[in-house]
Design a protein around this motif. Structure first.
Motif, PDB file in Angstrom:
ATOM      1  N   GLU A   1      26.605  61.050  -6.238  1.00 40.74           N
ATOM      2  CA  GLU A   1      25.779  62.250  -6.268  1.00 40.74           C
ATOM      3  C   GLU A   1      24.687  62.163  -5.207  1.00 40.74           C
ATOM      4  N   ALA A   2      24.173  63.312  -4.833  1.00 38.22           N
ATOM      5  CA  ALA A   2      23.143  63.361  -3.801  1.00 38.22           C
ATOM      6  C   ALA A   2      21.823  63.841  -4.379  1.00 38.22           C
ATOM      7  N   ASP A   3      21.559  63.461  -5.644  1.00 36.84           N
ATOM      8  CA  ASP A   3      20.329  63.914  -6.275  1.00 36.84           C
ATOM      9  C   ASP A   3      19.112  63.154  -5.770  1.00 36.84           C
ATOM     10  N   GLN A   4      19.329  61.993  -5.157  1.00 38.79           N
ATOM     11  CA  GLN A   4      18.209  61.203  -4.648  1.00 38.79           C
ATOM     12  C   GLN A   4      18.111  61.360  -3.132  1.00 38.79           C
ATOM     13  N   LYS A   5      16.904  61.613  -2.689  1.00 42.30           N
ATOM     14  CA  LYS A   5      16.678  61.853  -1.265  1.00 42.30           C
ATOM     15  C   LYS A   5      16.608  60.532  -0.499  1.00 42.30           C
ATOM     16  N   VAL A   6      17.179  60.532   0.686  1.00 44.65           N
ATOM     17  CA  VAL A   6      17.157  59.361   1.556  1.00 44.65           C
ATOM     18  C   VAL A   6      16.350  59.684   2.809  1.00 44.65           C
ATOM     19  N   SER A   7      15.445  58.794   3.145  1.00 50.26           N
ATOM     20  CA  SER A   7      14.693  58.895   4.402  1.00 50.26           C
ATOM     21  C   SER A   7      15.239  57.850   5.367  1.00 50.26           C
ATOM     22  N   LEU A   8      15.869  58.308   6.444  1.00 50.18           N
ATOM     23  CA  LEU A   8      16.375  57.390   7.456  1.00 50.18           C
ATOM     24  C   LEU A   8      15.292  57.234   8.519  1.00 50.18           C
ATOM     25  N   LEU A   9      14.873  55.996   8.766  1.00 46.18           N
ATOM     26  CA  LEU A   9      13.683  55.719   9.563  1.00 46.18           C
ATOM     27  C   LEU A   9      14.045  54.833  10.752  1.00 46.18           C
ATOM     28  N   VAL A  10      13.737  55.310  11.962  1.00 46.63           N
ATOM     29  CA  VAL A  10      14.112  54.578  13.171  1.00 46.63           C
ATOM     30  C   VAL A  10      12.889  54.386  14.064  1.00 46.63           C
ATOM     31  N   PRO A  11      12.452  53.142  14.289  1.00 52.29           N
ATOM     32  CA  PRO A  11      11.407  52.874  15.278  1.00 52.29           C
ATOM     33  C   PRO A  11      12.037  52.718  16.662  1.00 52.29           C
ATOM     34  N   LEU A  12      11.404  53.265  17.681  1.00 53.33           N
ATOM     35  CA  LEU A  12      11.941  53.173  19.041  1.00 53.33           C
ATOM     36  C   LEU A  12      10.822  52.798  20.008  1.00 53.33           C
ATOM     37  N   ARG A  13      11.102  51.835  20.858  1.00 50.38           N
ATOM     38  CA  ARG A  13      10.180  51.476  21.937  1.00 50.38           C
ATOM     39  C   ARG A  13      11.010  51.206  23.192  1.00 50.38           C
ATOM     40  N   ASN A  14      10.837  52.069  24.186  1.00 51.04           N
ATOM     41  CA  ASN A  14      11.586  51.960  25.442  1.00 51.04           C
ATOM     42  C   ASN A  14      13.093  51.896  25.181  1.00 51.04           C
ATOM     43  N   GLU A  15      13.582  52.888  24.461  1.00 47.86           N
ATOM     44  CA  GLU A  15      14.994  52.939  24.071  1.00 47.86           C
ATOM     45  C   GLU A  15      15.694  54.172  24.647  1.00 47.86           C
ATOM     46  N   VAL A  16      15.274  54.638  25.801  1.00 48.20           N
ATOM     47  CA  VAL A  16      15.817  55.877  26.340  1.00 48.20           C
ATOM     48  C   VAL A  16      17.336  55.812  26.513  1.00 48.20           C
ATOM     49  N   ASP A  17      17.853  54.645  26.854  1.00 44.13           N
ATOM     50  CA  ASP A  17      19.295  54.521  27.055  1.00 44.13           C
ATOM     51  C   ASP A  17      20.074  54.578  25.740  1.00 44.13           C
ATOM     52  N   ASN A  18      19.389  54.360  24.621  1.00 41.90           N
ATOM     53  CA  ASN A  18      20.054  54.394  23.320  1.00 41.90           C
ATOM     54  C   ASN A  18      19.918  55.733  22.602  1.00 41.90           C
ATOM     55  N   VAL A  19      19.014  56.589  23.074  1.00 41.67           N
ATOM     56  CA  VAL A  19      18.689  57.802  22.329  1.00 41.67           C
ATOM     57  C   VAL A  19      19.904  58.710  22.134  1.00 41.67           C
ATOM     58  N   GLU A  20      20.649  58.963  23.177  1.00 42.19           N
ATOM     59  CA  GLU A  20      21.768  59.908  23.071  1.00 42.19           C
ATOM     60  C   GLU A  20      22.817  59.411  22.072  1.00 42.19           C
ATOM     61  N   GLY A  21      23.204  58.155  22.176  1.00 35.48           N
ATOM     62  CA  GLY A  21      24.184  57.601  21.250  1.00 35.48           C
ATOM     63  C   GLY A  21      23.681  57.567  19.823  1.00 35.48           C
ATOM     64  N   LEU A  22      22.399  57.248  19.668  1.00 34.51           N
ATOM     65  CA  LEU A  22      21.793  57.212  18.331  1.00 34.51           C
ATOM     66  C   LEU A  22      21.813  58.590  17.683  1.00 34.51           C
ATOM     67  N   ILE A  23      21.346  59.597  18.399  1.00 37.14           N
ATOM     68  CA  ILE A  23      21.279  60.955  17.839  1.00 37.14           C
ATOM     69  C   ILE A  23      22.674  61.482  17.534  1.00 37.14           C
TER      70      ILE A  23
ATOM     71  N   GLY B   1      10.393  57.476  28.851  1.00 37.00           N
ATOM     72  CA  GLY B   1      10.850  58.822  28.530  1.00 37.00           C
ATOM     73  C   GLY B   1      11.585  58.938  27.209  1.00 37.00           C
ATOM     74  N   THR B   2      11.470  57.932  26.359  1.00 37.45           N
ATOM     75  CA  THR B   2      12.140  57.962  25.056  1.00 37.45           C
ATOM     76  C   THR B   2      11.688  59.165  24.231  1.00 37.45           C
TER      77      THR B   2
ATOM     78  N   LEU C   1      12.867  64.484  21.613  1.00 39.67           N
ATOM     79  CA  LEU C   1      12.537  65.883  21.336  1.00 39.67           C
ATOM     80  C   LEU C   1      13.650  66.826  21.795  1.00 39.67           C
ATOM     81  N   SER C   2      14.175  66.572  22.977  1.00 40.66           N
ATOM     82  CA  SER C   2      15.168  67.492  23.536  1.00 40.66           C
ATOM     83  C   SER C   2      16.497  67.439  22.782  1.00 40.66           C
ATOM     84  N   LEU C   3      16.844  66.293  22.219  1.00 44.37           N
ATOM     85  CA  LEU C   3      18.145  66.141  21.571  1.00 44.37           C
ATOM     86  C   LEU C   3      18.132  66.421  20.067  1.00 44.37           C
TER      87      LEU C   3
END
Length: 369
Positions: A35-57, A80-81, A86-88
């Motif tokens: 069931e999906a009655d419980q809310k999940v917060s997915l939390l991602v810290p990023l520091r200088n990860e511009v090359d990973n942003v597209e694949g992550l999103i 530019g992370t 923001l753009s993706l």
């Protein structure tokens, strides 16, 4: 030849122990009627990860769990992370992009980023994921189903590592080997004894109420191995924390180069074994005997024609090949286990010497003691 018989017997025991121990590494499986009655917060810290942003999103956008929010925190990136995040994410209301505050004294950078994310999260479960991770669409259903079945308040696991550099190939998959060889998983997954604990900060899911009860990331604010220390805090407070085999559901592009692999292992290894000189000496001897010596004996045996000396190497290959098969890594890595063993020993000493010489560990433009 008594020494040779004892050595072979030791390697046989290592194989049998690892195979039996791996049976207690739980698979990641969804419940029959999740069931999906419980809310999940997915939390991602990023520091200088511009090359990973597209694949992550792209990966996170495919998640199928309906009751979900995703908070992404840019921790003062200089590449530019933030702008790329923001753009993706602008067209998906599940995403919220945050900017991190200045790092206070006494805090590890990633720990502080995770702490800030937890303060903004509104979920019943907090899912901490690294920016270099990619997950299957049903990973949340599988994780919650496993946690509920095992009555666990925290779950972590070591992902599949698609490495593309020599040092990464040699060292990164050894994380799975170390867990299966050293950690009694029956005790780790079925008791709350803190000494039997391992965790991987790339992938941590934790009940919000339990997280707050143990003090969250603030309780481990200065740790370089906050994942393990947070897991220990959970167990100290009586909460059940389990390790799962997540390799079919999550992968991590952990290091982008040989230099980054060296820096990452150097930062974590000595701290990960409690900054104990005696432990470094003990593990050096143990790994030299179990992982390096079989390779030397095999070479000597082929040169002299004493082919029975290849038996320890064959048993070492069997051990490593089993671990790699369980975790989805290339089986050819097992043939280079003596090389990986030597590199692991070298990394332990390099990591220890940084601390002994009063220097600092360098990671993502920050210095740590």
């Amino acid at each position: 030849m008594l020494w040779f018989f004892i050595f072979v017997l030791l390697l046989v025991v290592m194989n049998v122990w690892t195979m039996v121990n791996s049976l207690f590494l739980y698979p990641l499986r969804a419940g029959k009627h999740e069931e999906a009655d419980q809310k999940v917060s997915l939390l991602v810290p990023l520091r200088n990860e511009v090359d990973n942003v597209e694949g992550l999103i792209r990966s996170l956008s495919s998640l199928t769990y309906p009751n979900l929010e995703m908070l992404l925190l840019d921790d003062h990136s200089e590449d530019g992370t933030y702008e790329k995040l923001l753009s993706l994410t602008v067209e998906d209301a599940r995403f919220t992009v945050l900017q991190g505050k200045e790092l206070p004294d006494g805090w590890n950078g990633k720990v502080h980023a995770c702490h800030q994310l937890s303060k903004k999260a509104g979920g019943d479960y907090l899912f901490f994921l690294d920016a270099d991770a990619r997950v299957v669409p049903t990973v949340i259903e599988k994780t919650l189903g496993t946690m509920k079945k095992r009555k666990a308040a925290m779950l972590s696991g070591f992902p599949f590592y698609p490495n593309h550099h020599f040092l990464s190939h040699m060292l990164v998959p050894l994380q799975h080997m170390v867990v299966l060889l050293h950690l009694p998983l029956f005790m780790a997954n079925r008791t709350t004894k803190p000494m039997f604990t391992a965790a991987c900060g790339i992938f941590i899911v934790i009940e919000r109420s339990a997280y707050l009860a143990v003090g969250g990331h603030e309780s481990v604010k200065d740790s370089l191995v906050e994942d393990v220390h947070l897991a220990r805090e959970m167990k100290k407070n009586g909460y059940r924390m389990i390790l799962a085999n997540i390799t079919s559901s999550a992968l991590s592009y952990m290091y982008e180069s040989n230099q980054e692999t060296w820096a990452g292992f150097k930062k974590n290894l000595y701290t990960g074994i409690g900054r104990s000189t005696w432990m470094v000496v003990f593990l050096t001897l143990l790994y030299a005997i179990l992982f390096v010596l079989p390779g030397g004996l095999a070479i000597f045996g082929m040169i002299t024609g004493a082919l029975y000396l290849l038996l320890p190497y064959v048993l070492l290959i069997t051990f490593k090949m089993y671990v790699d098969a369980r975790t989805g890594h290339p089986l050819w890595l097992s043939f280079l286990m003596p090389v990986a063993g030597m590199l692991l020993i070298a990394m332990m000493w390099a990591s220890m010497l940084v601390h002994k010489r009063g220097r600092t560990y360098q990671w993502k433009g920050r210095s740590y003691q």
